[in-house]
Scaffold this motif. Sequence first.
Motif, PDB file in Angstrom:
ATOM      1  N   ALA A   1       0.837  -1.206   0.000  1.00 50.03           N
ATOM      2  CA  ALA A   1       0.000   0.000   0.000  1.00 50.03           C
ATOM      3  C   ALA A   1       0.872   1.257   0.000  1.00 50.03           C
ATOM      4  CB  ALA A   1      -0.940  -0.007   1.206  1.00 50.03           C
ATOM      5  N   GLU A   2       1.941   1.259   0.800  1.00 48.79           N
ATOM      6  CA  GLU A   2       2.864   2.398   0.837  1.00 48.79           C
ATOM      7  C   GLU A   2       3.522   2.633  -0.516  1.00 48.79           C
ATOM      8  OE1 GLU A   2       5.583   1.506   4.019  1.00 48.79           O
ATOM      9  OE2 GLU A   2       4.011   1.716   5.540  1.00 48.79           O
ATOM     10  N   ALA A   3       3.682   1.562  -1.304  1.00 44.36           N
ATOM     11  CA  ALA A   3       4.285   1.670  -2.640  1.00 44.36           C
ATOM     12  C   ALA A   3       3.259   2.128  -3.676  1.00 44.36           C
ATOM     13  CB  ALA A   3       4.906   0.336  -3.045  1.00 44.36           C
ATOM     14  N   GLY A   4       2.040   2.412  -3.232  1.00 45.65           N
ATOM     15  CA  GLY A   4       1.034   2.979  -4.122  1.00 45.65           C
ATOM     16  C   GLY A   4       0.036   1.997  -4.701  1.00 45.65           C
ATOM     17  N   HIS A   5       0.052   0.764  -4.241  1.00 44.49           N
ATOM     18  CA  HIS A   5      -0.884  -0.236  -4.762  1.00 44.49           C
ATOM     19  C   HIS A   5      -2.141  -0.255  -3.896  1.00 44.49           C
ATOM     20  CE1 HIS A   5       1.967  -1.704  -7.698  1.00 44.49           C
ATOM     21  NE2 HIS A   5       2.875  -1.442  -6.774  1.00 44.49           N
ATOM     22  N   THR A   6      -3.290  -0.325  -4.546  1.00 40.07           N
ATOM     23  CA  THR A   6      -4.563  -0.264  -3.820  1.00 40.07           C
ATOM     24  C   THR A   6      -5.382  -1.538  -3.962  1.00 40.07           C
ATOM     25  OG1 THR A   6      -5.632   0.772  -5.726  1.00 40.07           O
ATOM     26  CG2 THR A   6      -4.712   2.244  -4.040  1.00 40.07           C
ATOM     27  N   ASP A   7      -4.926  -2.461  -4.799  1.00 39.12           N
ATOM     28  CA  ASP A   7      -5.681  -3.683  -5.037  1.00 39.12           C
ATOM     29  C   ASP A   7      -4.731  -4.871  -5.002  1.00 39.12           C
ATOM     30  OD1 ASP A   7      -7.870  -5.314  -5.626  1.00 39.12           O
ATOM     31  OD2 ASP A   7      -7.541  -5.162  -7.786  1.00 39.12           O
ATOM     32  N   GLY A   8      -5.215  -5.996  -4.531  1.00 43.06           N
ATOM     33  CA  GLY A   8      -4.391  -7.193  -4.530  1.00 43.06           C
ATOM     34  C   GLY A   8      -4.731  -8.099  -3.366  1.00 43.06           C
ATOM     35  N   SER A   9      -3.971  -9.167  -3.263  1.00 44.14           N
ATOM     36  CA  SER A   9      -4.160 -10.120  -2.172  1.00 44.14           C
ATOM     37  C   SER A   9      -2.825 -10.754  -1.819  1.00 44.14           C
ATOM     38  CB  SER A   9      -5.173 -11.197  -2.564  1.00 44.14           C
ATOM     39  OG  SER A   9      -4.679 -11.941  -3.665  1.00 44.14           O
ATOM     40  N   VAL A  10      -2.691 -11.108  -0.561  1.00 43.84           N
ATOM     41  CA  VAL A  10      -1.484 -11.759  -0.052  1.00 43.84           C
ATOM     42  C   VAL A  10      -1.939 -12.886   0.879  1.00 43.84           C
ATOM     43  CG1 VAL A  10       0.658 -11.483   1.265  1.00 43.84           C
ATOM     44  CG2 VAL A  10      -0.217  -9.565  -0.096  1.00 43.84           C
ATOM     45  N   ALA A  11      -1.383 -14.074   0.691  1.00 40.75           N
ATOM     46  CA  ALA A  11      -1.662 -15.212   1.573  1.00 40.75           C
ATOM     47  C   ALA A  11      -0.332 -15.850   1.960  1.00 40.75           C
ATOM     48  CB  ALA A  11      -2.553 -16.229   0.869  1.00 40.75           C
ATOM     49  N   THR A  12      -0.186 -16.195   3.229  1.00 40.59           N
ATOM     50  CA  THR A  12       1.084 -16.743   3.713  1.00 40.59           C
ATOM     51  C   THR A  12       0.848 -17.949   4.604  1.00 40.59           C
ATOM     52  OG1 THR A  12       2.039 -14.520   3.699  1.00 40.59           O
ATOM     53  CG2 THR A  12       3.229 -16.200   4.933  1.00 40.59           C
ATOM     54  N   GLU A  13       1.691 -18.945   4.441  1.00 41.15           N
ATOM     55  CA  GLU A  13       1.748 -20.092   5.345  1.00 41.15           C
ATOM     56  C   GLU A  13       3.107 -20.061   6.021  1.00 41.15           C
ATOM     57  OE1 GLU A  13       2.621 -24.402   4.103  1.00 41.15           O
ATOM     58  OE2 GLU A  13       0.450 -24.416   4.496  1.00 41.15           O
ATOM     59  N   ALA A  14       3.133 -20.312   7.314  1.00 45.66           N
ATOM     60  CA  ALA A  14       4.394 -20.411   8.048  1.00 45.66           C
ATOM     61  C   ALA A  14       4.502 -21.818   8.623  1.00 45.66           C
ATOM     62  CB  ALA A  14       4.460 -19.382   9.169  1.00 45.66           C
ATOM     63  N   LYS A  15       5.690 -22.376   8.517  1.00 43.28           N
ATOM     64  CA  LYS A  15       5.974 -23.677   9.122  1.00 43.28           C
ATOM     65  C   LYS A  15       7.099 -23.472  10.123  1.00 43.28           C
ATOM     66  CE  LYS A  15       4.542 -26.432   5.170  1.00 43.28           C
ATOM     67  NZ  LYS A  15       4.953 -27.415   4.160  1.00 43.28           N
ATOM     68  N   VAL A  16       6.791 -23.694  11.397  1.00 44.82           N
ATOM     69  CA  VAL A  16       7.752 -23.509  12.466  1.00 44.82           C
ATOM     70  C   VAL A  16       8.331 -24.865  12.856  1.00 44.82           C
ATOM     71  CG1 VAL A  16       7.978 -22.831  14.904  1.00 44.82           C
ATOM     72  CG2 VAL A  16       6.717 -21.375  13.310  1.00 44.82           C
ATOM     73  N   SER A  17       9.658 -24.936  12.898  1.00 43.31           N
ATOM     74  CA  SER A  17      10.358 -26.184  13.230  1.00 43.31           C
ATOM     75  C   SER A  17      10.827 -26.178  14.677  1.00 43.31           C
ATOM     76  CB  SER A  17      11.583 -26.359  12.321  1.00 43.31           C
ATOM     77  OG  SER A  17      11.200 -26.420  10.973  1.00 43.31           O
ATOM     78  N   LEU A  18      10.500 -27.249  15.382  1.00 44.32           N
ATOM     79  CA  LEU A  18      10.941 -27.468  16.760  1.00 44.32           C
ATOM     80  C   LEU A  18      11.896 -28.652  16.734  1.00 44.32           C
ATOM     81  CD1 LEU A  18      10.473 -26.744  19.814  1.00 44.32           C
ATOM     82  CD2 LEU A  18       8.799 -28.609  19.816  1.00 44.32           C
ATOM     83  N   GLU A  19      13.120 -28.449  17.247  1.00 45.23           N
ATOM     84  CA  GLU A  19      14.118 -29.521  17.233  1.00 45.23           C
ATOM     85  C   GLU A  19      14.676 -29.747  18.627  1.00 45.23           C
ATOM     86  OE1 GLU A  19      17.098 -29.173  14.192  1.00 45.23           O
ATOM     87  OE2 GLU A  19      15.655 -28.368  12.745  1.00 45.23           O
ATOM     88  N   LYS A  20      14.987 -31.011  18.897  1.00 44.74           N
ATOM     89  CA  LYS A  20      15.598 -31.376  20.180  1.00 44.74           C
ATOM     90  C   LYS A  20      17.079 -31.036  20.112  1.00 44.74           C
ATOM     91  CE  LYS A  20      15.674 -35.086  23.576  1.00 44.74           C
ATOM     92  NZ  LYS A  20      15.641 -34.157  24.664  1.00 44.74           N
ATOM     93  N   ASP A  21      17.575 -30.424  21.187  1.00 51.20           N
ATOM     94  CA  ASP A  21      19.005 -30.143  21.294  1.00 51.20           C
ATOM     95  C   ASP A  21      19.467 -30.489  22.704  1.00 51.20           C
ATOM     96  OD1 ASP A  21      18.185 -28.022  22.919  1.00 51.20           O
ATOM     97  OD2 ASP A  21      18.551 -26.501  21.398  1.00 51.20           O
ATOM     98  N   ASP A  22      20.693 -30.153  23.035  1.00 54.90           N
ATOM     99  CA  ASP A  22      21.253 -30.513  24.340  1.00 54.90           C
ATOM    100  C   ASP A  22      20.481 -29.925  25.509  1.00 54.90           C
ATOM    101  OD1 ASP A  22      23.210 -31.983  23.078  1.00 54.90           O
ATOM    102  OD2 ASP A  22      24.672 -30.348  23.093  1.00 54.90           O
ATOM    103  N   GLY A  23      19.896 -28.753  25.321  1.00 50.32           N
ATOM    104  CA  GLY A  23      19.191 -28.090  26.409  1.00 50.32           C
ATOM    105  C   GLY A  23      17.705 -28.378  26.445  1.00 50.32           C
ATOM    106  N   GLY A  24      17.212 -29.244  25.594  1.00 53.78           N
ATOM    107  CA  GLY A  24      15.783 -29.552  25.514  1.00 53.78           C
ATOM    108  C   GLY A  24      15.291 -29.403  24.094  1.00 53.78           C
TER     109      GLY A  24
END
Length: 143
Positions: free
Chosen positions: A69-92
């Motif tokens: 919008a700051e760049a001057g665009h007034t129309d459109g759509s944005v969709a996002t998926e996030a995948k968060v990774s949890l890994e075991k390490d020495d501290g848990g």
Amino acid sequence: MAIVKQGSARYEGLGKEGKGHVSTGSGALSDQPYGFQTRFEDKPGTNPEELIAAAHASCFTMALSFKLAEAGHTDGSVATEAKVSLEKDDGGFTVTKSALSTTAKVPGMDQAKFEELAADAKANCPISKLLDCEITLETTFEG
């Protein structure tokens, strides 16, 4: 002036046998179940990593929307998926990565400018700043 939002959790019983419930101040989540089984065994309910993924996806999507919008665009759509990774390490366990995958349709915008704005949104959305892990971004763009 700080904007303060609230969430809460309670856990009955301890360890693997315990059962928890998580809520948001807005009521969007109300006593949603969580526990060992929802976090490590894909049982029904939620878990902290899923909530972080939803928070990161929504924060990044909104940040990118505002950049567009700051760049001057007034129309459109944005969709996002996030995948968060949890890994075991020495501290848990440690959240090691949040992988964002976004698809956007912004008429009249070129790919290079979109990539620039997306990278800026990734670096500057408040949840990206909060996370102490690798953050990747994959984009699909239609101008």
